[in-house]
Design a protein around this motif. Structure first.
Motif, PDB file in Angstrom:
ATOM      1  N   TYR A   1      69.581-107.372  23.800  1.00  0.00           N
ATOM      2  CA  TYR A   1      70.210-106.081  24.099  1.00  0.00           C
ATOM      3  C   TYR A   1      71.407-106.233  25.035  1.00  0.00           C
ATOM      4  CZ  TYR A   1      66.951-103.026  21.699  1.00  0.00           C
ATOM      5  OH  TYR A   1      66.236-102.361  20.721  1.00  0.00           O
ATOM      6  N   ALA A   2      71.322-107.185  25.950  1.00  0.00           N
ATOM      7  CA  ALA A   2      72.383-107.349  26.937  1.00  0.00           C
ATOM      8  C   ALA A   2      73.560-108.165  26.417  1.00  0.00           C
ATOM      9  CB  ALA A   2      71.825-108.000  28.197  1.00  0.00           C
ATOM     10  N   HIS A   3      73.332-108.950  25.336  1.00  0.00           N
ATOM     11  CA  HIS A   3      74.386-109.898  24.951  1.00  0.00           C
ATOM     12  C   HIS A   3      74.721-109.955  23.465  1.00  0.00           C
ATOM     13  CE1 HIS A   3      74.318-111.421  29.043  1.00  0.00           C
ATOM     14  NE2 HIS A   3      73.019-111.613  28.952  1.00  0.00           N
ATOM     15  N   THR A   4      73.751-109.754  22.588  1.00  0.00           N
ATOM     16  CA  THR A   4      74.021-110.094  21.188  1.00  0.00           C
ATOM     17  C   THR A   4      73.864-108.965  20.176  1.00  0.00           C
ATOM     18  OG1 THR A   4      71.740-110.880  20.819  1.00  0.00           O
ATOM     19  CG2 THR A   4      73.338-112.501  21.606  1.00  0.00           C
ATOM     20  N   VAL A   5      73.067-107.947  20.466  1.00  0.00           N
ATOM     21  CA  VAL A   5      72.861-106.882  19.474  1.00  0.00           C
ATOM     22  C   VAL A   5      74.180-106.150  19.237  1.00  0.00           C
ATOM     23  CG1 VAL A   5      71.752-104.660  19.040  1.00  0.00           C
ATOM     24  CG2 VAL A   5      70.411-106.554  19.924  1.00  0.00           C
ATOM     25  N   PRO A   6      74.651-106.078  17.986  1.00  0.00           N
ATOM     26  CA  PRO A   6      75.952-105.456  17.717  1.00  0.00           C
ATOM     27  C   PRO A   6      75.858-103.946  17.507  1.00  0.00           C
ATOM     28  CG  PRO A   6      75.087-106.384  15.696  1.00  0.00           C
ATOM     29  CD  PRO A   6      74.086-106.711  16.777  1.00  0.00           C
ATOM     30  N   LEU A   7      77.000-103.280  17.697  1.00  0.00           N
ATOM     31  CA  LEU A   7      77.117-101.904  17.249  1.00  0.00           C
ATOM     32  C   LEU A   7      77.141-101.876  15.732  1.00  0.00           C
ATOM     33  CD1 LEU A   7      79.932-100.554  19.621  1.00  0.00           C
ATOM     34  CD2 LEU A   7      77.490-100.052  19.766  1.00  0.00           C
ATOM     35  N   LYS A   8      76.686-100.784  15.161  1.00  0.00           N
ATOM     36  CA  LYS A   8      76.768-100.646  13.713  1.00  0.00           C
ATOM     37  C   LYS A   8      78.204-100.294  13.300  1.00  0.00           C
ATOM     38  CE  LYS A   8      73.157 -99.465  11.378  1.00  0.00           C
ATOM     39  NZ  LYS A   8      72.041 -98.720  10.769  1.00  0.00           N
TER      40      LYS A   8
END
Length: 208
Positions: free
Chosen positions: A77-84
């Motif tokens: 969540y802090a580094h890698t999850v992208p926006l859609k």
């Protein structure tokens, strides 16, 4: 007034939780079931942890289970999850137009905050309501009504963006307009979503 879900709507994170469920349970010699997934997908974290403990007869406390999940998820969540796709452009356009916006999410508060700040969009929202704060999961319309109150808006003035069929029904029962957002996790329910929602998008670029 716009109210957005987070996981699967603004950020592409549902796969993270699928993997966490698989990894958490496999380390204990257990497997995910359809019944289990159906419950935890919509539950608050505390309820999901309590259910997990009872469902699998685990020795850990719900608090220990929540900490394990949190530790597994925070880095993503802090580094890698992208926006859609198209989310950044759509949100910043709404911000420039002065449109009041809120987030209503089942996500843990610190994970939600980490994701929003990672992408520099936290300050675009006048309110962020979590299921923990609302005291109910998203099958209860109170979380959406609380978001509307924070925006000082009547329910009928609000449009909710959601990827979950159950959450869509809840938002509609709150008297709000609902736009369904495609997510691969709920792909089998796409036709149902199209029937239930006032509108349906596969990408926020469709709204630009």
């Amino acid at each position: 007034m716009y109210i957005f879900d987070l996981d699967g709507t603004l950020i592409d994170s549902n796969g993270v939780w699928v993997q966490i469920d698989l990894d958490f349970l496999s380390r204990r010699g257990l497997s995910v079931t359809e019944e289990y997934t159906e419950f935890v997908t919509h539950a608050t974290y505390q309820n999901a942890a309590g259910f997990t403990k009872e469902y699998f007869s685990l020795p850990e406390t719900p608090e220990e289970i929540m900490k394990a999940w949190s530790d597994m998820a925070f880095d993503a969540y802090a580094h890698t999850v992208p926006l859609k796709d198209g989310v950044r452009e759509f949100l910043f356009r709404c911000g420039r137009e002065g449109l009041p916006m809120a987030v209503a999410t089942s996500c843990m508060p610190h994970l939600c905050d980490a994701a929003l700040r990672q992408h520099g969009i936290r300050d675009l929202f006048q309110a962020v309501i979590t299921a923990d704060e609302a005291g109910c999961d998203k099958r209860n319309p109170e979380i959406y009504l609380m978001a509307a109150r924070r925006l000082e808006a009547a329910p009928e003035e609000c449009t909710v963006f959601e990827d979950s069929p159950a959450a869509v029904l809840s938002a509609r029962s709150a008297g709000m307009r609902v736009v369904g957002v495609y997510d691969s996790f709920f792909a089998p329910w796409e036709e149902e979503m199209r029937r239930r929602c006032h509108g349906y998008i596969r990408s926020f670029r469709e709204l630009l």
